[in-house]
Design an enzyme around this catalytic site. Structure first.
Site, PDB file in Angstrom:
ATOM      1  N   LYS A   1      -4.229  17.446  -5.383  1.00 23.52           N
ATOM      2  CA  LYS A   1      -5.250  16.394  -5.314  1.00 23.52           C
ATOM      3  C   LYS A   1      -4.592  15.036  -5.135  1.00 23.52           C
ATOM      4  O   LYS A   1      -3.482  14.782  -5.614  1.00 23.52           O
ATOM      5  CB  LYS A   1      -6.100  16.394  -6.597  1.00 23.52           C
ATOM      6  CG  LYS A   1      -7.153  17.494  -6.630  1.00 23.52           C
ATOM      7  CD  LYS A   1      -8.242  17.180  -7.636  1.00 23.52           C
ATOM      8  CE  LYS A   1      -9.203  16.136  -7.101  1.00 23.52           C
ATOM      9  NZ  LYS A   1     -10.234  15.773  -8.082  1.00 23.52           N
TER      10      LYS A   1
ATOM     11  N   GLU B   1      -5.500  13.210 -12.038  1.00 24.73           N
ATOM     12  CA  GLU B   1      -6.358  13.907 -11.070  1.00 24.73           C
ATOM     13  C   GLU B   1      -5.961  15.371 -10.879  1.00 24.73           C
ATOM     14  O   GLU B   1      -6.787  16.192 -10.495  1.00 24.73           O
ATOM     15  CB  GLU B   1      -6.328  13.197  -9.716  1.00 24.73           C
ATOM     16  CG  GLU B   1      -7.252  11.999  -9.628  1.00 24.73           C
ATOM     17  CD  GLU B   1      -8.723  12.366  -9.721  1.00 24.73           C
ATOM     18  OE1 GLU B   1      -9.082  13.541  -9.562  1.00 24.73           O
ATOM     19  OE2 GLU B   1      -9.529  11.457  -9.976  1.00 24.73           O
TER      20      GLU B   1
END
Length: 464
Positions: A300, A308
């Protein structure tokens, strides 16, 4: 419609991908009855066939323009991604997510004009396919679509969205679809040092928000009712609301850890399933809640923050990170079965070598592999210089499917059969997946990220 339940988001931005059949078995084993996808990957949908799990398939934002301008493209998309799977013993597709947070402020209006045309064409396509009574269209929205000066009762959609939202919610209402919103109290805490920590959780707060007769003891209820107020202002105060994403990461920031994630997610689940609702909707909880997320995704984008890549309630290999009861009658989380790992070996810094020249090798390794846990707030942040080097070398080595050449680093690396994990800092062993070569999985995440890592790692390495 199926009864409300706690579902999960299943994202696949990972180079260590479990076989879809193993992930589906993991969800069934944990009695997860609903799953939200971000695309319509055929391998994932085939694995979901016959599972009974209700599926929300996703359409990426960059496809909305063509679907909105071409009824034929819309018909084709529905045929290829919905109709073909909705046969006897097939996939239980209940929703289509038209875009993903398309009204996000940072998109600067890029998708605003294409969402409704895409929805109208897709609704026609579903009608032609005799699926309009079974599949509902929704638009997952970021909570930044609405705002409040300070109190939930003052909630209103952003001025430039008011007309679009009125049309969108009218469409949702006439088709029996919920308004889907993503709510993240973690981000409120992460982005503001003034945000009261206990208000992010569900144990009550010493800083409640008093809004006339209503008192808010947690950020989730406050955010939810800000949306209720915004919907009421455009004439749709009773439209059902589903939570498309909500969760708490376990790494990559000081407030992202296992105990906080467990406290938030368990508190959320208990709160929702108690059917207490919120002050503006007493006794009316969200119709569905999709936890973000099922698995960690180490590919990500980390521009929002290193956390994240660490939202999963399970690690990348389907192992539960912490105890969590997902619903009434559920025990704790059960781990994935039949996971095929690479051999138990790791790449570490060669203790007989000096550290000269290691910085460039570390930068290379971490421009490709995920080293976010080494940075500030990460679980591997305090393992020392040699530990940092070994961790980075091993992430790269596992990503390359343990190719011996990938542990050379000009003689600075060596392969060991002793697990080098230190405390809470886990040195992973990759997953064996013959269907996916390391390059084929898209490990090269873009040169733009390399310069970011260079800056970060010069700080991590310090004097090296």
């Amino acid at each position: 419609m199926v009864d409300a339940a706690i579902g999960v988001n299943w994202g696949t931005l990972s180079s260590h991908r479990l076989q879809p059949s193993i992930v589906v078995d993991l969800m069934k084993e944990n009695k997860i009855s609903k799953v939200k996808l971000f695309d319509a990957d055929p391998t994932v949908l085939r694995a979901l066939a016959g599972s009974g799990i209700q599926v929300m398939v996703g359409i990426p934002n960059d496809m909305l323009g063509i679907l909105g301008s071409s009824p034929a493209a819309s018909d084709l998309w529905v045929t290829q991604n919905v109709s073909r799977y909705m046969v006897k013993g097939g996939v239980n597709i209940g929703y289509i997510a038209v875009g993903n947070e398309p009204f996000l402020t940072s998109y600067q209006g890029q998708y605003q004009s294409v969402v409704l045309p895409a929805m109208l064409n897709l609704q026609q396509s579903l009608t032609k396919a005799n699926l309009a009574g079974y599949v509902k269209l929704v638009v997952p929205c970021n909570a930044d679509a609405y705002q409040s000066a300070s109190l939930p009762s003052q909630g209103a959609f952003r001025p430039e969205l008011t007309q679009i939202m009125t049309q969108l919610v009218s469409f949702l209402n006439s088709n029996g679809s919920p308004f889907v919103v993503n709510i993240y109290p973690f981000l409120s805490l992460y982005q503001s040092s003034d945000f009261p920590q206990d208000y992010a959780f569900f144990g009550g707060s010493s800083h409640p928000v008093v809004d006339g007769p209503n008192v808010y003891y947690n950020a989730f209820d406050g955010n939810f009712d800000t949306l209720v107020a915004a919907l009421t202002k455009i004439g749709f105060g009773q439209v059902p609301i589903a939570i498309g994403e909500v969760g708490w990461p376990t790494d990559g920031a000081p407030s992202a850890n296992l105990s906080a994630a467990r406290a938030f997610n368990q508190g959320l689940i208990s709160h929702v399933l108690s059917n207490k609702g919120t002050p503006l909707r007493p006794g009316v909880p969200p119709v569905d809640v999709y936890l973000f997320s099922l698995l960690d995704e180490e590919q990500k984008n980390i521009l929002p923050g290193n956390f994240e890549r660490h939202w999963g309630i399970f690690s990348f290999d389907g192992q539960a990170k912490y105890p969590l009861v997902l619903g009434v009658g559920n025990g704790g989380l059960k781990n994935a079965k039949n996971v095929q790992y690479l051999p138990s070996r790791w790449c570490v810094a060669n203790p007989s070598q000096g550290l000269d020249g290691v910085a460039n090798h570390m930068k290379l390794a971490c421009s490709v592999a995920d080293c976010t846990t080494l940075l500030y707030g990460g679980s591997c942040n305090a393992i020392g210089d040699k530990g940092n080097i070994s961790y980075a070398f091993n992430r790269y080595y596992q990503l390359q499917k343990q190719d011996a050449r990938s542990c050379d680093f000009d003689g600075l690396g060596m392969i060991t059969f002793l697990d080098p994990s230190i405390g809470d800092c886990r040195f992973l062993v990759g997953i064996s997946d013959s269907s996916c070569s390391c390059v084929g999985c898209g490990i090269f995440v873009g040169l733009w990220i390399m310069s970011l890592w260079v800056l970060m790692y010069l700080r991590v390495l310090g004097s090296l």
